[in-house]
Design an enzyme around this catalytic site. Structure first.
Site, PDB file in Angstrom:
ATOM      1  N   THR A  46      44.887  43.790  35.959  1.00 19.20           N
ATOM      2  CA  THR A  46      46.207  44.398  35.956  1.00 19.20           C
ATOM      3  C   THR A  46      47.430  43.124  36.169  1.00 19.20           C
ATOM      4  O   THR A  46      48.443  43.281  35.772  1.00 19.20           O
ATOM      5  CB  THR A  46      46.275  44.972  37.499  1.00 19.20           C
ATOM      6  OG1 THR A  46      45.119  45.911  37.421  1.00 19.20           O
ATOM      7  CG2 THR A  46      47.434  45.800  37.586  1.00 19.20           C
ATOM      8  N   THR A  47      47.108  41.991  36.906  1.00 22.49           N
ATOM      9  CA  THR A  47      47.929  41.317  37.282  1.00 22.49           C
ATOM     10  C   THR A  47      48.420  40.329  35.890  1.00 22.49           C
ATOM     11  O   THR A  47      49.465  39.800  35.789  1.00 22.49           O
ATOM     12  CB  THR A  47      47.465  40.033  38.239  1.00 22.49           C
ATOM     13  OG1 THR A  47      47.120  40.606  39.361  1.00 22.49           O
ATOM     14  CG2 THR A  47      48.611  38.941  38.604  1.00 22.49           C
ATOM     15  N   TYR A 109      45.063  58.062  35.488  1.00 24.19           N
ATOM     16  CA  TYR A 109      45.930  59.189  35.241  1.00 24.19           C
ATOM     17  C   TYR A 109      45.131  60.395  35.134  1.00 24.19           C
ATOM     18  O   TYR A 109      45.534  61.539  35.437  1.00 24.19           O
ATOM     19  CB  TYR A 109      46.537  58.831  34.058  1.00 24.19           C
ATOM     20  CG  TYR A 109      47.646  59.915  33.439  1.00 24.19           C
ATOM     21  CD1 TYR A 109      48.807  59.856  34.171  1.00 24.19           C
ATOM     22  CD2 TYR A 109      47.292  60.875  32.484  1.00 24.19           C
ATOM     23  CE1 TYR A 109      49.645  60.868  33.788  1.00 24.19           C
ATOM     24  CE2 TYR A 109      48.362  61.621  32.332  1.00 24.19           C
ATOM     25  CZ  TYR A 109      49.405  61.936  32.789  1.00 24.19           C
ATOM     26  OH  TYR A 109      50.342  62.922  32.378  1.00 24.19           O
ATOM     27  N   TYR A 135      35.953  48.380  40.035  1.00 24.21           N
ATOM     28  CA  TYR A 135      37.537  47.986  40.278  1.00 24.21           C
ATOM     29  C   TYR A 135      38.171  49.307  40.719  1.00 24.21           C
ATOM     30  O   TYR A 135      38.253  50.215  40.132  1.00 24.21           O
ATOM     31  CB  TYR A 135      38.080  47.372  39.238  1.00 24.21           C
ATOM     32  CG  TYR A 135      39.638  46.867  39.584  1.00 24.21           C
ATOM     33  CD1 TYR A 135      40.005  46.899  41.079  1.00 24.21           C
ATOM     34  CD2 TYR A 135      40.621  46.592  38.753  1.00 24.21           C
ATOM     35  CE1 TYR A 135      41.203  46.498  41.516  1.00 24.21           C
ATOM     36  CE2 TYR A 135      41.819  45.975  39.242  1.00 24.21           C
ATOM     37  CZ  TYR A 135      42.224  46.135  40.383  1.00 24.21           C
ATOM     38  OH  TYR A 135      43.495  45.810  40.936  1.00 24.21           O
ATOM     39  N   ARG A 140      47.183  52.397  41.881  1.00 26.88           N
ATOM     40  CA  ARG A 140      47.503  52.317  40.724  1.00 26.88           C
ATOM     41  C   ARG A 140      46.928  53.470  39.883  1.00 26.88           C
ATOM     42  O   ARG A 140      47.446  54.027  38.986  1.00 26.88           O
ATOM     43  CB  ARG A 140      47.066  51.109  39.882  1.00 26.88           C
ATOM     44  CG  ARG A 140      47.834  49.821  40.384  1.00 26.88           C
ATOM     45  CD  ARG A 140      47.694  48.648  39.528  1.00 26.88           C
ATOM     46  NE  ARG A 140      48.583  47.695  39.850  1.00 26.88           N
ATOM     47  CZ  ARG A 140      49.922  47.312  39.264  1.00 26.88           C
ATOM     48  NH1 ARG A 140      50.118  48.227  38.410  1.00 26.88           N
ATOM     49  NH2 ARG A 140      50.438  46.413  39.543  1.00 26.88           N
ATOM     50  N   LYS A 163      34.946  45.297  43.016  1.00 25.56           N
ATOM     51  CA  LYS A 163      36.584  44.960  43.662  1.00 25.56           C
ATOM     52  C   LYS A 163      37.481  46.008  44.379  1.00 25.56           C
ATOM     53  O   LYS A 163      37.478  46.958  43.772  1.00 25.56           O
ATOM     54  CB  LYS A 163      37.498  44.141  42.467  1.00 25.56           C
ATOM     55  CG  LYS A 163      38.686  43.688  43.111  1.00 25.56           C
ATOM     56  CD  LYS A 163      39.568  43.215  41.747  1.00 25.56           C
ATOM     57  CE  LYS A 163      40.957  43.036  42.191  1.00 25.56           C
ATOM     58  NZ  LYS A 163      42.040  42.668  41.200  1.00 25.56           N
ATOM     59  N   ILE A 205      39.285  38.716  44.597  1.00 29.63           N
ATOM     60  CA  ILE A 205      39.919  38.451  43.264  1.00 29.63           C
ATOM     61  C   ILE A 205      41.455  38.449  43.682  1.00 29.63           C
ATOM     62  O   ILE A 205      41.811  39.578  43.842  1.00 29.63           O
ATOM     63  CB  ILE A 205      39.604  39.399  42.312  1.00 29.63           C
ATOM     64  CG1 ILE A 205      37.923  39.379  41.872  1.00 29.63           C
ATOM     65  CG2 ILE A 205      40.348  39.521  40.899  1.00 29.63           C
ATOM     66  CD1 ILE A 205      37.360  40.296  40.684  1.00 29.63           C
TER      67      ILE A 205
END
Length: 287
Positions: A46-47, A109, A135, A140, A163, A205
């Site tokens: 994502t980052t 989503y 994850y 998000r 994560k 992370i």
């Protein structure tokens, strides 16, 4: 997977001012994080603004980082999505040579049921040529991987950890209490890393480790050695700047710091925009 214990950096993707990938900046970032002692690198998370990089760019970034790192530290590759079939096709098309594990975000989503999430990850684990890290980031994705689903998936021989970025410490404790031996609980929230280390997490992370790799790695090592007093003193140095990293969405804040440090520009791709003058001023004040 002891090689993935400690501090992993969720690498940003540096961009030039005209929004092309800045490989000079990326090389500076890699040098900075590796010389400061991080334990492994996470690519295309994502980052890294993976939602706004093309497939070709993803392949080029992966190849560049593999060549630069040259086996010095393990690499984890981020690959997920909200279409199971598309994720499986992407896995088959990816060169996993030199990759230690796959980090795959829960479907976003769609808001699948827990059974849907379970089946999604089983398909990924059956297809991936490398071990899979789940994850969970409900902020998000719009849905949570429950502790029960995580523990169910933990029985799969190609799923090695999670994560956890739910922010729900009780959920994390349930995973730590009931997980099979060898299944890794990894913090996905920088500020909750130290508390999670107290009950069995094996590292983080991290976003902040892009900008403070030495400090963050030291905090994690101290926490893993149960030196919580000294580790907490480092955590408290970062606790005020951390919310500024997310105020205008990640990685806007951390890229502003990296620009102030002369590593790469603060450029992000739309729909993200660079840190506002107000946010930059407050970041600068904390630095």
């Amino acid at each position: 997977m002891n090689k993935l214990r400690g501090t992993g950096v969720a690498l940003v993707t540096p961009f030039t001012k005209d929004y092309q990938i800045d490989y000079e900046g990326l090389e500076k970032l890699l040098h900075f994080t590796l010389t400061e002692g991080v334990d492994y690198l996470v690519i295309n998370g994502t980052t890294a603004e993976s939602a706004s990089t093309t497939q070709v760019e993803k392949e080029q970034l992966l190849a560049f980082i593999k060549q630069y790192v040259n086996g010095k530290v393990p690499l984890v590759y981020g690959l997920g999505g909200n279409s199971t079939a598309s994720v499986l096709e992407s896995i088959k098309a990816t060169d996993f040579t030199g990759i230690t594990a796959l980090l795959s975000v829960s479907p976003y989503y769609n808001k699948p049921s827990q059974q849907g999430i379970y089946q999604h990850y089983v398909q990924i684990a059956e297809t991936s040529p490398v071990p899979v890290i789940l994850y969970n980031v409900p902020g998000r994705t719009g849905s949570n991987i429950s502790a029960e689903t995580t523990l169910r998936l933990a029985k799969h021989n190609n799923i090695i950890g999670i994560k956890e970025a739910s922010g729900n410490l009780e959920q994390c404790m349930q995973i730590a209490k009931n997980k099979p031996a060898g299944f890794m609980l990894i913090s996905g929230d920088d500020m909750l890393t130290l508390p999670m280390l107290t009950f069995g997490a094996e590292g983080v992370i991290s976003v902040l480790a892009n900008a403070f790799p030495g400090k963050f790695s030291k905090m994690v090592r101290l926490g893993m050695d149960a030196n919580f007093t000294e580790a907490s003193s480092i955590l408290f140095e970062l606790v005020d700047i951390n919310p500024l990293m997310y105020e205008e969405s990640n990685p806007v804040g951390v890229k502003a710091i990296l620009e102030m440090f002369g590593i790469c520009s603060a450029s992000v791709r739309l729909p993200l925009v660079e840190a506002s003058p107000s946010l930059r001023d407050r970041i600068q004040d904390h630095l």
